[in-house]
Design a protein around this motif. Structure first.
Motif, PDB file in Angstrom:
ATOM      1  N   GLU A 252       0.987  -0.993  -0.033  1.00 37.65           N
ATOM      2  CA  GLU A 252       0.008  -0.018   0.167  1.00 37.65           C
ATOM      3  C   GLU A 252       0.861   1.397  -0.037  1.00 37.65           C
ATOM      4  OE1 GLU A 252      -2.936  -0.394  -0.800  1.00 37.65           O
ATOM      5  OE2 GLU A 252      -3.979  -1.775   0.538  1.00 37.65           O
ATOM      6  N   ARG A 253       2.143   1.090  -0.111  1.00 44.67           N
ATOM      7  CA  ARG A 253       3.123   2.241  -0.080  1.00 44.67           C
ATOM      8  C   ARG A 253       2.749   3.321  -1.125  1.00 44.67           C
ATOM      9  NH1 ARG A 253       8.943   0.851   2.546  1.00 44.67           N
ATOM     10  NH2 ARG A 253       8.108  -0.356   4.481  1.00 44.67           N
ATOM     11  N   ALA A 254       2.714   2.760  -2.350  1.00 44.24           N
ATOM     12  CA  ALA A 254       2.357   3.742  -3.486  1.00 44.24           C
ATOM     13  C   ALA A 254       1.177   4.521  -3.059  1.00 44.24           C
ATOM     14  CB  ALA A 254       2.221   2.793  -4.783  1.00 44.24           C
ATOM     15  N   ARG A 255      -0.012   3.873  -2.642  1.00 44.01           N
ATOM     16  CA  ARG A 255      -1.079   4.720  -2.516  1.00 44.01           C
ATOM     17  C   ARG A 255      -0.783   5.796  -1.452  1.00 44.01           C
ATOM     18  NH1 ARG A 255      -5.885   0.678  -0.767  1.00 44.01           N
ATOM     19  NH2 ARG A 255      -7.197   2.280  -1.607  1.00 44.01           N
ATOM     20  N   ALA A 257       1.691   7.571  -1.589  1.00 43.74           N
ATOM     21  CA  ALA A 257       2.590   8.686  -2.385  1.00 43.74           C
ATOM     22  C   ALA A 257       1.551   9.214  -3.093  1.00 43.74           C
ATOM     23  CB  ALA A 257       3.458   7.770  -3.100  1.00 43.74           C
ATOM     24  N   ASP A 258       0.380   8.328  -3.591  1.00 43.87           N
ATOM     25  CA  ASP A 258      -0.389   8.902  -4.498  1.00 43.87           C
ATOM     26  C   ASP A 258      -1.519   9.937  -3.806  1.00 43.87           C
ATOM     27  OD1 ASP A 258       0.267   7.538  -6.692  1.00 43.87           O
ATOM     28  OD2 ASP A 258      -1.377   5.882  -6.636  1.00 43.87           O
ATOM     29  N   LEU A 288       9.688   7.318   0.347  1.00 42.81           N
ATOM     30  CA  LEU A 288       8.742   8.001  -0.559  1.00 42.81           C
ATOM     31  C   LEU A 288       9.416   9.266  -0.843  1.00 42.81           C
ATOM     32  CD1 LEU A 288       5.391   7.155   1.224  1.00 42.81           C
ATOM     33  CD2 LEU A 288       6.594   6.103  -0.851  1.00 42.81           C
TER      34      LEU A 288
END
Length: 310
Positions: A252-255, A257-258, A288
């Protein structure tokens, strides 16, 4: 050490405090952030705070584990510490556990903000007959942020008594930090379900999900993606303490960032069971980027509360 801080810390604390202040300063220098905005700090009437500390000391059923209080100091010293850390704005998160407390807590918090200009004027609420009246009074009196604690208060945020208050806060654009996740121990009304129903009824409510919704991180990220006014605070997330019982899913780390413009720094100071700098370093090790860290630690909060860039 900051001269003001040196006036309030005892000789035995001096070196410890100096190291902690230096650690936070080094973090801010690495990231390039001039100051911090911490949306989740606790200042309360002294007798209330001591009862909270006693509860943590007893590893009560809502904590479920040992929870040492790192900053068990007097009010003046705690304020000096935050300022030495470079926190330019913070909150006095108060919350009732029974009817009849919220109005009194709001009065205390208003007085605290009057004598503490860097504290964002904070208020709270509870499902009771006069909640709409005292929430309106608090907003008209300049409250800039509310605290709702669904776990401790053991109430459904969709209680009909609260409906007018949520509508007023949504219309006024006043953020509400809500402890609604099921960590560290589930409550009758915690979790994403009740919050999802609340947001469906009040989609413009500026809800700040405390602790990133721990441990239901994914579900609360879903709500943030669905509702543009939902934000999440970082309180205790990613720290060694929390990763031991509620690890954040790496996928979920990309979320994060988003949603980087809607993540806000929160710490739980003074009730955190580790040094303040550890929360900052835990965010940094997510990898991030410095821009994300600057936004989370300062820019997002400064924009939300109209603090400017200083």
């Amino acid at each position: 050490m900051n001269d003001d801080l040196g006036d309030v810390v005892g000789d035995g604390l001096g070196n410890v405090v100096r190291d902690e202040v230096d650690g936070v300063r080094r973090f801010r220098e690495r990231v390039g952030v001039p100051a911090l905005v911490d949306v989740h700090t606790h200042f309360m009437p002294d007798r209330v705070l001591r009862k909270v500390w006693a509860y943590f000391d007893s590893a009560g059923p809502l904590t479920g584990r040992e929870w040492p209080i790192t900053y068990r100091h007097g009010e003046a010293e705690r304020l000096a510490l935050l300022r030495a850390f470079g926190v330019r704005a913070f909150t006095s998160m108060v919350y009732p556990h029974k009817p009849g407390m919220a109005r009194w807590l709001n009065g205390w918090a208003a007085g605290f903000a009057d004598r503490t200009p860097d504290c964002l004027r904070t208020a709270t609420l509870f499902p009771e007959e006069d909640v709409g009246r005292y929430v309106r009074e608090a907003v008209e009196g300049g409250a800039r942020i509310f605290k709702a604690h669904v776990q401790v208060g053991a109430y459904d945020p969709n209680d009909p008594l609260l409906g007018p208050a949520w509508g007023l806060l949504a219309e006024a654009g006043v953020p509400v930090v809500m402890h609604c996740g099921s960590g560290p121990v589930p409550g009758k009304h915690t979790g994403p379900g009740p919050v999802g129903r609340l947001l469906a009824a009040h989609p413009r409510l500026r809800l700040v999900v405390a602790h990133l919704g721990m441990p239901e991180y994914t579900d609360f990220l879903d709500l943030a993606e669905r509702y543009g006014e939902v934000r999440l605070d970082t309180t205790m997330a990613f720290t060694d303490f929390s990763e031991g019982f509620a690890p954040f899913p790496r996928a979920e780390r990309a979320r994060l960032a988003d949603l980087g413009d809607r993540i806000l720094l929160g710490t739980d100071f003074p009730n955190l069971p580790y040094p303040y700098v550890h929360q900052l370093e835990a965010l940094e090790r997510l990898g991030l980027g410095e821009g994300w860290l600057r936004a989370v630690c300062h820019g997002n909060g400064a924009r939300l509360f109209g603090l400017g860039s200083g």
